[in-house]
Enzyme design. Sequence first.
Site: not given
Ligand code: BGC
Length: 695
Positions: A256
């Site tokens: 993530d």
């Molecule tokens: C979120 C993800 C997301 C990523 C990119 C993260 O902070 O938890 O779900 O895909 O950001 O936007």
Amino acid sequence: MDSSRSYVAEAFSPTAATRAYCGAADADAIEARITALLSALTPAEKVDLMHGHTLGLVEHTWEVPGNEAHRIPGLHMLDGPRGLSAFTQGEATAFPVAMMRGATWDPSLERRVGEAIAEEVRSVGVDVLLAPTMNILRHPRWGRAQETYSEDTHHLGSMAVAFIEGVQSRGVLASAKHFAANSIEDSRHRVDVRVDERTLREVYLPHFRRAVVDARVASVMSAYNKVNGDWSDQSAHLLRDVLRGEWGFAGFVESDWILGTHGDVESVRAGLDIEMPIGLHFERLTSRIEQGEISEREIDVSLRRILRAQLCYGLDARARVADDPTRRLTPEHLSLAREVARRGMVLLRNEASRGAPALPLDAATLRRLVVLGRNADVENLGDHGSSNVRSAQVVTALEGLRARAGAGITVTHLSGDALDEAGQRAVREADAVVVVTGLQAGDEGEAEVGAGDREGLELPSGEVGLIRAAAALNERVVVVLEGGAAILTRGWRDEVEAVVMAFYPGAQGGSALAEVLFGDAAPSGRLPFSIPEREADLPGFDNRSDAVTYGYFHGYRHLAREGVPAAHAFGSGLSYTTFAYSELALSATTVRAGQSFTASVTVTNRGAVRAIETPQLYVTARGSRVERSPRDLRSFAQVELAPGASARVTLTVRVDDLAYWDAATSAWVLEPIAYDVIVAPDAAAEGLRTTVRAE
Ligand code: BGC
């Protein structure tokens, strides 16, 4: 190729799982090509393929650059769960949030949403869609509740599998996120979720297993949180042993985004392949190889997964679309968004008013309609975090109702949460009052980029006051709730005639709402979560502590165990007709591991309108040696019936889904006992009951 390199990569023999991952592509040829690439690429070139290189988007996506000399295309990633990410600044179709799609209980519809979102994200050159969010809704205060489908693993798995299949059928790689046990926002970067192995296996992982085994999801995103002391990106138990070892996952795992990678060698060894969006840690891998702290062969294991994904999906053989807005917001996608919103509206209450049910509104006799509430005339599409979509063509509730009402009905909009004298008069004289209320992006969403977790389950107090004021003046008050998960109705629901849960219904939500309120379609949504009477009826929600424990019970399973009735049960929802169930029969009365069996039931539409019903099959283990849930959803089906019509509906159950996880032997145990099979319209209804025995 670099001919000075003497490194020879190990050959790889495809397995059933790696072949299946590759779909129709020539798996053997691809693995051989990867072996050749691994011999040719230098360690630094390999490491370059293992992380993003910029914090922000480059030409609409987060890129893991490829390698032109070696014809490696790289990966282009973007959110998200309800459509093309707002990060692109481009306009796209905002679909209803996943929780509303969950309320349709219709995987075939969800598959079409997956196809449509994939088509829209491909129009800016995306090849990896950062969706579906498929974490269990453990508690309705979770800020990202709206992004997932359900509080129940079986239901969630069915919807996520359909979405993934739809996305991947359009050549876009889906990413199942966030692995695992990610159901709190505010402490997501530090919380250690402690969960015993049985709970993990039975409650928090089975839907991910289906994403891998049934839908062949191309990639998985690790979560921010720790699970049992290990960061999710460093959990060898989750990534290496379970995801890859047991489920045979052959794709790549990416971290993530906001500091979601917690090391280099340790993360790679545990099973993380790509650090996103930049290589804060992974950039060091080249020197780690040079220093002998990790071998090039170990790095190759990740590289093979990353290259397999790119080559099996043919990313090297197609031209990336730079930006093609004509493939977004198409009439087909907007009409799908409307269909899904119509199908997902859940009618929670519909009492008589002046001798007839408050809903549907009768356009032939209705003359004056008053619309109020904080969400009546706002574009309320959901969270402003990573799932956000910038959508043109948004129809608000007020606009939808006005358009449907037409010339013969006066629609008056009153803003604010207090009624002045003129407002009171308008409400008193109206034939019906619709209060469109609930939550907004400022109340719930992703942490850091959105509002984070909810503070409670109540409506804003001003809105309760408004509902009460309207209810005191008019006998036909319809409350429309918007939000990602349960909103308490206790305290005011008995004062109003009807309540509809409308979630965040997407770009065409207002039109869909009008169709349902005016009876152009009977409501067919069923709650994918329980709405309790009080928050205290649920297990606690702790978004402050550094460690929390997730127990075996939450949602409807918890309420059933405690003997506490829900205000609105999981799976429930009213229609403009009623249904009768009869003649429950099983395909077998004794079953074995590995098999499936079916339950058939006759469903009859007893009313005067065409409508959809969703029979649900729950199982109770009798005399188990471990404590089981009083009910576990194990199957559901759907049928559309003309007035007075009956149909036989078949629900399929996998016998292995009757097993429990035995932590002592680390194995699933199918006990040779009797299992009650209950087919019912919701988790709390008595339904029809019979018994099956496992051998
Ligand atoms: C979120 C993800 C997301 C990523 C990119 C993260 O902070 O938890 O779900 O895909 O950001 O936007």
